[in-house]
Write a protein that holds these residues in place. Structure first.
Motif, PDB file in Angstrom:
ATOM      1  N   LEU A 179       0.865  -1.179   0.000  1.00 38.32           N
ATOM      2  CA  LEU A 179       0.000   0.000   0.000  1.00 38.32           C
ATOM      3  C   LEU A 179       0.904   1.233   0.000  1.00 38.32           C
ATOM      4  N   ASP A 180       0.863   1.967  -1.125  1.00 35.16           N
ATOM      5  CA  ASP A 180       1.753   3.110  -1.364  1.00 35.16           C
ATOM      6  C   ASP A 180       1.189   4.375  -0.706  1.00 35.16           C
ATOM      7  N   ASP A 181       2.066   5.334  -0.455  1.00 37.32           N
ATOM      8  CA  ASP A 181       1.660   6.661   0.055  1.00 37.32           C
ATOM      9  C   ASP A 181       0.783   6.539   1.293  1.00 37.32           C
ATOM     10  N   PHE A 182       1.119   5.602   2.161  1.00 37.03           N
ATOM     11  CA  PHE A 182       0.262   5.351   3.312  1.00 37.03           C
ATOM     12  C   PHE A 182       0.121   6.591   4.198  1.00 37.03           C
ATOM     13  N   ALA A 236       9.869   3.034   4.291  1.00 40.18           N
ATOM     14  CA  ALA A 236       9.755   4.495   4.388  1.00 40.18           C
ATOM     15  C   ALA A 236      10.194   5.075   3.058  1.00 40.18           C
ATOM     16  N   GLU A 237       9.354   5.879   2.429  1.00 38.98           N
ATOM     17  CA  GLU A 237       9.736   6.518   1.164  1.00 38.98           C
ATOM     18  C   GLU A 237      10.180   7.952   1.425  1.00 38.98           C
ATOM     19  N   GLY A 238      11.000   8.475   0.533  1.00 30.98           N
ATOM     20  CA  GLY A 238      11.422   9.877   0.651  1.00 30.98           C
ATOM     21  C   GLY A 238      12.422  10.141   1.767  1.00 30.98           C
TER      22      GLY A 238
HETATM   23 MG    MG Z   1       4.971   6.174  -2.870  1.00 30.89          MG
END
Ligand code: MG
Ligand code: C2E
Ligand code: MG
Ligand code: MG
Length: 286
Positions: A179-182, A236-238
């Protein structure tokens, strides 16, 4: 001030609006031909395990070099491709390309290297979605267990039961779902319990606030704890600073991705990175 300028302001506005509409029409029309003309390519951003910082896979990110408009961000053209339906074809192209590329790295010795591909909600309207994905995996001889499909919360706003059944079929093939951009959607929490997920990606807006006030840190910590208690892995993205990575490590976040580690890279640079970071090609010790 606007009043003084009177009609002038209106003219400037309508001119800008006109240009925006013109750009959008141009993008819409060229999307149709972009695939055949070979204008898309993929770049790959490494995902590392937050502890050892070994590359465990990449996220494939699409790039479009338009002949007249130059480079167009996926943030601009993906929503248009979703509206027009072109995303179905583009999405399948991206999946096939990403599998072929990753397969070649696996064959070079990175046997367990994964790949994450973004799947748009619009693709669930394609009746043969699951069969098409299965066919790509078979054709590219790609191990389904090493494929992760990244979905966002908005995929199920229209037809939750349909999406749920497709996701279950994909899981049965061995494919993983992230699940992206949670945390950015409306129903993040209810999704976690309902959908057959393997992992979630904490949106970069939370990660980038780790250096800020204590409350922001607590949110990240709480998301990680909650995910783990549901048996989900956390990415963790970004991640942009050492401070953020250290905190994520401390809170047992599983994977990290971001400019600190690597920007999205051309395939050649990925291979160099695999040699450097994972010791690819070097004789194994022990
Ligand atoms: Mg993302
Ligand atoms: P996403 O899936 O959430 O991808 C992460 C985005 O964050 C990427 O932007 C990536 O370049 C960027 N990013 C990575 N690390 C950092 C960082 O440390 N700081 C900051 N500020 N940004 C970072 P990109 O490549 O522009 O893609 C934007 C969005 O476009 C993606 O968000 C995804 O939703 C969509 N997208 C890209 N490729 C595809 C595709 O093949 N299919 C579909 N359906 N969507 C795609
Ligand atoms: Mg993504
Ligand atoms: Mg995002």
């Amino acid at each position: 001030k606007a009043k003084e300028q009177g009609g002038g302001v209106y003219e400037v506005f309508s001119c800008e609006l006109y240009q925006a509409v013109q750009r959008r029409v141009l993008i819409e029309n060229s999307l149709r031909k972009a695939l055949d003309r070979g204008e898309f390519r993929l770049v790959y951003q490494p995902l590392v395990d937050a502890r050892g910082c070994m590359t465990i896979g990449h996220e494939a990110l699409i790039r479009w070099r338009h002949p007249e408009l130059g480079t167009i961000s996926p943030m601009e053209f993906i929503p248009i491709a979703e509206e027009t339906g072109h995303i179905v074809e583009i999405g399948m192209w991206a999946l096939r390309e990403a599998c072929l590329q990753t397969k070649s790295w696996q064959d070079e010795g990175a046997e367990k290297l994964g790949i994450s591909v973004n799947l748009s909600g619009r693709q669930f309207q394609q009746p043969e979605l699951v069969e098409c994905i299965e066919a790509v995996l078979a054709e590219t001889k790609f191990d389904p267990k090493l494929l992760t499909l990244e979905i966002t919360e908005n995929i199920a706003i229209h037809n939750e039961r349909h999406v749920m059944s497709k996701l279950t079929q994909l899981k049965q093939l061995g494919i993983k779902i992230a699940l992206d951009d949670f945390g950015t959607g409306y129903s993040s929490l209810s999704y976690l319990a309902k959908f057959p997920l393997d992992s979630l990606k904490i949106d970069k807006s939370f990660v980038q606030n780790i250096g800020g006030n204590a409350g922001e840190k607590e949110i990240v910590k709480t998301i990680i704890g909650m995910a783990h208690s549901l048996n989900l892995k956390v990415t963790a993205e970004g991640v942009e600073t050492e401070e953020q990575l250290a905190y994520l490590k401390q809170e047992a976040c599983d994977f990290a991705q971001g400019y600190l580690i690597d920007r999205p890279l051309e395939p050649e640079a990925c291979l160099e990175q695999l040699v450097r970071r994972n010791g690819l090609g070097r004789p194994k010790v022990g």
